[in-house]
Design a protein around this motif. Structure first.
Motif, PDB file in Angstrom:
ATOM      1  N   SER A 174       0.845  -1.196   0.000  1.00 48.28           N
ATOM      2  CA  SER A 174       0.000   0.000   0.000  1.00 48.28           C
ATOM      3  C   SER A 174       0.877   1.241   0.000  1.00 48.28           C
ATOM      4  O   SER A 174       2.063   1.187   0.320  1.00 48.28           O
ATOM      5  N   VAL A 175       0.238   2.349  -0.383  1.00 39.52           N
ATOM      6  CA  VAL A 175       0.901   3.644  -0.392  1.00 39.52           C
ATOM      7  C   VAL A 175      -0.172   4.695  -0.110  1.00 39.52           C
ATOM      8  O   VAL A 175      -1.343   4.504  -0.448  1.00 39.52           O
ATOM      9  N   GLU A 176       0.222   5.774   0.540  1.00 38.15           N
ATOM     10  CA  GLU A 176      -0.721   6.868   0.792  1.00 38.15           C
ATOM     11  C   GLU A 176      -0.496   7.989  -0.207  1.00 38.15           C
ATOM     12  O   GLU A 176       0.636   8.268  -0.601  1.00 38.15           O
ATOM     13  N   ASP A 230      -1.384  12.047  -0.975  1.00 35.66           N
ATOM     14  CA  ASP A 230      -1.820  13.310  -0.379  1.00 35.66           C
ATOM     15  C   ASP A 230      -2.895  13.948  -1.241  1.00 35.66           C
ATOM     16  O   ASP A 230      -2.700  15.010  -1.830  1.00 35.66           O
ATOM     17  N   TYR A 274     -10.113  11.439  -1.331  1.00 31.14           N
ATOM     18  CA  TYR A 274     -10.695  10.280  -2.007  1.00 31.14           C
ATOM     19  C   TYR A 274     -11.338  10.651  -3.340  1.00 31.14           C
ATOM     20  O   TYR A 274     -11.154   9.947  -4.332  1.00 31.14           O
ATOM     21  N   ASP A 303     -10.519   5.901   2.008  1.00 25.64           N
ATOM     22  CA  ASP A 303     -10.675   7.313   2.343  1.00 25.64           C
ATOM     23  C   ASP A 303     -10.091   7.572   3.734  1.00 25.64           C
ATOM     24  O   ASP A 303     -10.504   6.961   4.715  1.00 25.64           O
ATOM     25  N   GLN A 304      -9.133   8.497   3.807  1.00 26.42           N
ATOM     26  CA  GLN A 304      -8.529   8.887   5.070  1.00 26.42           C
ATOM     27  C   GLN A 304      -8.576  10.410   5.221  1.00 26.42           C
ATOM     28  O   GLN A 304      -7.609  11.035   5.641  1.00 26.42           O
ATOM     29  N   ARG A 331      -6.253  12.489   2.808  1.00 27.64           N
ATOM     30  CA  ARG A 331      -5.348  11.512   2.187  1.00 27.64           C
ATOM     31  C   ARG A 331      -6.152  10.298   1.753  1.00 27.64           C
ATOM     32  O   ARG A 331      -7.240  10.051   2.258  1.00 27.64           O
ATOM     33  N   THR A 332      -5.602   9.541   0.836  1.00 27.95           N
ATOM     34  CA  THR A 332      -6.225   8.294   0.390  1.00 27.95           C
ATOM     35  C   THR A 332      -5.155   7.214   0.381  1.00 27.95           C
ATOM     36  O   THR A 332      -4.045   7.434  -0.110  1.00 27.95           O
ATOM     37  N   LYS A 333      -5.503   6.078   0.933  1.00 29.64           N
ATOM     38  CA  LYS A 333      -4.580   4.945   0.936  1.00 29.64           C
ATOM     39  C   LYS A 333      -4.930   4.034  -0.235  1.00 29.64           C
ATOM     40  O   LYS A 333      -6.086   3.666  -0.433  1.00 29.64           O
ATOM     41  N   THR A 344      -4.346   0.398  -1.748  1.00 29.98           N
ATOM     42  CA  THR A 344      -3.927  -0.935  -1.329  1.00 29.98           C
ATOM     43  C   THR A 344      -4.011  -1.878  -2.514  1.00 29.98           C
ATOM     44  O   THR A 344      -5.004  -1.875  -3.244  1.00 29.98           O
ATOM     45  N   ARG A 370       0.381   6.991  -7.757  1.00 25.74           N
ATOM     46  CA  ARG A 370       0.396   8.163  -6.868  1.00 25.74           C
ATOM     47  C   ARG A 370       0.815   9.403  -7.660  1.00 25.74           C
ATOM     48  O   ARG A 370       0.179  10.465  -7.557  1.00 25.74           O
TER      49      ARG A 370
END
Length: 158
Positions: free
Chosen positions: A10-12, A14, A17, A102-103, A106-108, A110, A150
């Motif tokens: 996974s990667v986040e 910036d 979502y 959804d964070q 930020r969005t992760k 996966t 990303r």
């Protein structure tokens, strides 16, 4: 030799979502960010045959041109693309999912994939080393895919 692969990475990003969500609607564009993808052939609605460039090490004589068919399901409500193998297509069976989480701001991203590579030519003396070596090569490709994705979301060229 057959080699099993299982990768979870996974990667986040910036980005919220909503900005990342178009990755689900542009299936072919998202797939094409995968490194070593040499040719992508449409087999039907949301189904493709992947043909990849050689993966491995020609010096160690562990090199394989992976090809496989996959049927994709896009679930925008869950923020997920999942895929299952298309039978009798290529020399591998690969299944998995690509999920957006959804964070807030930020969005992760996966990426989970598992499968089997068939008929991998491996010299007898490398039979014990080949599975982790090949797993490592595929893990690196997944990492590059996530980084490319990303960068694309954030406005990069890939």
């Amino acid at each position: 030799m057959n080699v099993d692969i299982k990768i979870e990475r996974s990667v986040e990003v910036d980005a919220p979502y909503e900005k990342v969500l178009p990755l689900l609607t542009d299936l072919e564009g998202t797939i094409r960010r995968f490194p070593k993808l040499r040719k992508l052939t449409k087999l039907g609605p949301n189904a493709y045959l992947w043909e990849m460039s050689t993966i491995g090490s020609k010096a160690a004589n562990i090199a394989h041109e992976v090809s496989y068919g996959a049927k994709y399901n896009i679930d925008a409500k869950r923020g997920e693309i999942s895929w299952v193998p298309v039978p009798d297509r290529g020399n591998a069976t690969i299944e998995g999912r690509f999920k957006l989480l959804d964070q807030g701001q930020r969005t992760k991203l996966t990426f989970d994939v598992r499968g089997k590579l068939r008929e991998v030519p491996v010299p007898l003396m490398y039979r014990l080393l080949a599975p982790p070596f090949i797993q490592g090569k595929f893990t690196r490709l997944v990492d590059i895919f996530l980084e490319n994705t990303r960068e694309a979301v954030l406005g990069g060229a890939k």
